[in-house]
Design an enzyme around this catalytic site. Structure first.
Site, PDB file in Angstrom:
ATOM      1  N   HIS A 101     -11.725 -56.443 -53.498  1.00  0.00           N
ATOM      2  CA  HIS A 101     -12.383 -55.400 -52.698  1.00  0.00           C
ATOM      3  C   HIS A 101     -11.515 -54.981 -51.515  1.00  0.00           C
ATOM      4  O   HIS A 101     -11.352 -53.786 -51.249  1.00  0.00           O
ATOM      5  CB  HIS A 101     -13.736 -55.902 -52.200  1.00  0.00           C
ATOM      6  CG  HIS A 101     -14.700 -56.196 -53.302  1.00  0.00           C
ATOM      7  ND1 HIS A 101     -15.871 -56.895 -53.104  1.00  0.00           N
ATOM      8  CD2 HIS A 101     -14.659 -55.885 -54.630  1.00  0.00           C
ATOM      9  CE1 HIS A 101     -16.516 -56.997 -54.260  1.00  0.00           C
ATOM     10  NE2 HIS A 101     -15.801 -56.395 -55.191  1.00  0.00           N
ATOM     11  N   SER A 147     -14.791 -53.108 -59.540  1.00  0.00           N
ATOM     12  CA  SER A 147     -15.165 -52.865 -58.145  1.00  0.00           C
ATOM     13  C   SER A 147     -13.959 -52.629 -57.238  1.00  0.00           C
ATOM     14  O   SER A 147     -14.049 -51.864 -56.276  1.00  0.00           O
ATOM     15  CB  SER A 147     -15.998 -54.033 -57.607  1.00  0.00           C
ATOM     16  OG  SER A 147     -15.327 -55.272 -57.804  1.00  0.00           O
TER      17      SER A 147
END
Length: 281
Positions: free
Chosen positions: A256, A203
């Site tokens: 992230h 991610s």
């Protein structure tokens, strides 16, 4: 007839054709299936300067409302090309480069390895380096290949394919490899500050691709690499919810945020000439 421009995006081609039709200038559409392109041709040469001027404006911001309004006004639903089903395996393969496919296969393979064996068996080889493992260089990147759930695997790989395939087709495998290595290293390092070696996931790299591709689409739309602005809004909302622990305690927030930042920085670097030219005008 004079060849004006070629597009790989059928919707962009149709939008420009419709807009020029609203200006009473007809462009002929010529699909080239073997190259996955749509060529636009001008029949009346006296309008060439006008068409080139409008094309330059169009490429700067294809999403400007006047182009969508022209499509509604023209109301032509009969196009010279057909949209293909992009969900077929053959088409997915045709639109993906070797690096895009390789990362998908590695992530899927590692996930099933993890599902069949034990977590520690997988992380023993792929986890972020612990003390004494710093020279096992693959560990600086390999946590990106480890997905801990089926939902994580599907979510990351769908976005990876959507973004990475654009970059690899339009900017080259070298550019995608650079983005992957830099973002994986930066995101893994950022997450290691909070989670030691107990983390994994693609991610962070995906977040880097989102911000990079979005900025590239905003600054150089002629590259035909873009991410919807709504995706950026969703990413920001997701970051806020993650940091508030509304999504649970196991969200890799540091990865992230690191990905979003490094993607923007790489995008700014690759578009530095557009910022310079804008300031000089």
């Amino acid at each position: 007839m004079i060849h004006v421009v070629s597009f790989t995006n059928p919707r962009m081609a149709q939008a420009f054709v419709d807009y020029m039709a609203s200006q009473h200038i007809e462009l002929k559409v010529h699909p080239v299936p073997e190259q996955q392109q749509i060529e636009l041709w001008l029949q009346d040469e006296q309008y060439l300067a006008k068409v080139q001027q409008e094309l330059n404006l169009f490429l700067q911001d294809p999403s400007t409302p006047r182009y969508t309004e022209a499509s509604w006004k023209i109301g032509n639903t009969q196009t010279a090309f057909k949209y293909r089903n992009t969900l077929t395996l053959a088409n997915l393969k045709a639109q993906s480069g070797p690096l895009t496919i390789a990362v998908i296969l590695i992530c899927a393979g590692v996930y099933f390895w993890l599902a069949i064996t034990q977590h520690l068996d997988v992380l023993r080889y792929l986890a972020w380096p612990r003390e004494g493992q710093q020279f096992e260089l693959w560990r600086w990147f390999s946590p990106a290949f480890v997905q801990f759930s089926l939902s994580q695997l599907i979510f990351n790989l769908v976005l990876w394919w959507y973004l990475a395939s654009q970059v690899e087709r339009r900017l080259g495998s070298g550019k995608l490899l650079t983005i992957f290595l830099v973002s994986a290293l930066f995101c893994n390092w950022g997450q290691s500050l909070y989670s030691a070696s107990n983390f994994g996931g693609l991610s962070g790299v995906v977040y880097a691709l989102i911000s990079y591709v979005w900025l590239m689409g905003e600054r150089q739309p002629e590259k035909e690499v873009s991410a919807p602005r709504g995706l950026i809004i969703l990413v920001v909302v997701w970051l806020v919810l993650g940091n508030l622990e509304i999504l649970g305690p196991d969200i890799a927030n540091a990865s992230h945020i690191s990905g979003l930042i490094i993607g923007l920085l790489m995008g700014i670097w690759d578009n530095r000439h557009t910022f310079t030219s804008h300031r000089s005008r």
